[in-house]
Every structure is written in C-alpha cells, then in structure tokens.
Enzyme design. Sequence first.
Site, PDB file in Angstrom:
ATOM      1  N   THR A   1       0.866  -1.177   0.000  1.00 47.21           N
ATOM      2  CA  THR A   1       0.000   0.000   0.000  1.00 47.21           C
ATOM      3  C   THR A   1       0.906   1.231   0.000  1.00 47.21           C
ATOM      4  OG1 THR A   1      -1.507  -1.210   1.468  1.00 47.21           O
ATOM      5  CG2 THR A   1      -1.936   1.120   1.201  1.00 47.21           C
TER       6      THR A   1
ATOM      7  N   VAL B   1     -11.860  -6.028  -1.569  1.00 49.63           N
ATOM      8  CA  VAL B   1     -11.500  -4.665  -1.187  1.00 49.63           C
ATOM      9  C   VAL B   1     -10.909  -4.711   0.212  1.00 49.63           C
ATOM     10  CG1 VAL B   1     -12.330  -2.334  -0.728  1.00 49.63           C
ATOM     11  CG2 VAL B   1     -13.315  -3.660  -2.612  1.00 49.63           C
ATOM     12  N   GLY B   2      -9.762  -4.092   0.396  1.00 56.72           N
ATOM     13  CA  GLY B   2      -9.116  -4.057   1.700  1.00 56.72           C
ATOM     14  C   GLY B   2      -9.464  -2.813   2.479  1.00 56.72           C
ATOM     15  N   ASP B   3      -8.592  -2.474   3.420  1.00 60.07           N
ATOM     16  CA  ASP B   3      -8.878  -1.358   4.321  1.00 60.07           C
ATOM     17  C   ASP B   3      -8.562   0.004   3.729  1.00 60.07           C
ATOM     18  OD1 ASP B   3      -6.075  -2.181   4.548  1.00 60.07           O
ATOM     19  OD2 ASP B   3      -5.932  -0.623   6.067  1.00 60.07           O
TER      20      ASP B   3
ATOM     21  N   GLY C   1      -1.131  -2.936   5.675  1.00 62.79           N
ATOM     22  CA  GLY C   1      -0.995  -4.239   6.304  1.00 62.79           C
ATOM     23  C   GLY C   1      -2.046  -5.197   5.816  1.00 62.79           C
TER      24      GLY C   1
ATOM     25  N   GLY D   1      -5.289  -6.048   5.403  1.00 66.27           N
ATOM     26  CA  GLY D   1      -6.442  -5.163   5.471  1.00 66.27           C
ATOM     27  C   GLY D   1      -7.656  -5.698   6.179  1.00 66.27           C
TER      28      GLY D   1
END
Length: 309
Positions: free
Chosen positions: A178, A207-209, A230, A232
Amino acid sequence: MSSPVKPVIAIHGGAGTMRSKDMTEEKEKAYRHGLTLALEAGRAVLKANGSAIDAVTASVMALEDDPLFNAGRGAVYTTNRTQEMDAAIMDGRDRNAGAVAGIFGPRHPVLAARAVMEKTEHVFLAGEGANEFCREIGLEIKPAEWFYTERRMKALEQEMERRRSGGEENDPSRRHGTVGAVACDVFGHVAAATSTGGMTAKFPGRVGDSPVIGAGTWADDKTCAVSATGHGEYFIRYAAAHEIDARIRWGKETLEEAAQSVVKDLAKIGGEGGLIAVNTKGEVCLPFNSEGMYRAWMGQDGEIHTGIY
C-alpha cells in the site's frame, strides 16, 4: 504569517517490505530514492504554505507513478491476472472524504478518490461506475501496458504455483502493499490519503482497508490523520484508524500511545502491518509490527528521513 505548528508530513510505501535477507544495496537505494522523491513532492506543497490535502495528494501521486510500490503503476495482480486499485482521501478540516475501489485505468487512483470527494455528493464509488465517473470527468487514463510490470506478474505466478503445490506461505509482502501520506499544514489542518493495488493473487472484487474511511484512512483536526498498511481484513474489522482517533478523543491518550497500542493490539490477533499518523501539534508517529515498513517523514526539524526496517 504565524503558525500554530511547523508543517510535517509522513509517507509509507507499504508494510510489505522485501525481506531483509533479500534486500541488496542497490534495491535499498532505489526504494529510499523513491520514498525521498515522494516526500519531497508533498513537502514542497507545505513549504509553499499549501494545504495538507494538496500535500498528501502530491506525495501519493508520486508513489503511484513508481512501479516499486503497490499502487497505480506498481499494482499487483488478482487471480484473474487483472489489476484492481483502491484509494481514499480525507480532509481533517471537516471530515470530507472520497474513496474508490476496484478501478482500473486512471493513472492516479488518489485523484479519483479526491474527485469523488470534491465533485459528487457521495463518499465511495466502486467498480465500473467508478471507472465511468473517472472517464467522464477527464482524469488521465492509461492503457493496461502502462500498469504492467514483469515483477508483479512473476509474483502472481509464484503465488499461484505455491497454492497448487501446497507450499507454506512465508512472504508477507504478498498481503501488505500500500502507499499513503499524512500531513499537517501551516494552518494547523491535517489530511490523509491511501492508495493500493491490493493483495497479490486476491479474489477479483476483494477490497481491503485502504479505501475504507475509519479503517485504513482517517483525518480529523481534533485528533489525528492516519494512513494504514498491512493485512487489510484485520484493519477493517478493528476500524484501526478510527480506533486511534477514539483513544485520543475519549481515552485522552497521546498520538504515540494510541498509534502504538493499536498496532500492538492488531499483532495479537494476526493483523500484521503498520501505519503513519500526525496531529496538529506537529507530532509524527510511524509504528509497525511487521519486519519492516517503507517510510519517509519530515518532522518539525524540516529534514527528510527514510526507513525500511
């Protein structure tokens, strides 16, 4: 012009660093150079008395153009050999925010997120609707060849082979790539921006954080600005960025105490990664629980610092 604080800025290129045993002097030099250029882009905005929101945008754009980092041009591949990019931006002055998920084509996903914030009544656009919006407003669109890197395709092939053979997963960089930036400007306002290509060999549509406000991205002048990196799924489940805000706002913790404790708590449940955070006092915090985190920052000393491990 008087200022409540000297401007500060911090950036990260992901907690998914190359393992130290694989890092060569040449590669380390390249990473530090990329981090320095990106930090300088944001620092130049702040030095010219520009806003924190413009500074984080400039730094993240520079990181998105650098194929060393998992965002924009360096985005990783899904199991379908496609690339899906997510980004978010948030302004600490009024909690105005914008985010996009699952887009492909815009050269700078962070500009797509900012456009959602500034040109629509919404906060979050995803998938083809988000892509269409980016085309309609005239964002720079690049062909697939622009985003292709042999390194990322090789990483996908290696991961798919590992899964087929049943080998043990031992490379955290697959999950943690990221980029992000946080800043406080001369007016005492903070902002945060985050952008990512996701996880190598992720399911299409995952979809992550990073684009989730309160998980991977957060900014409020009353507390702090945060950009996380990290695994997510853990950062989403624990609303990591907003948890730092809450500990400062209600628990009366310092920025350092709140950020460090959240990263430590995530480690206890398997949430490997890190984050960068600043506040309107000009404090900077860059904790991580992984082997390393690509990072650079300018504190109140006005100097550029970089770190990897």
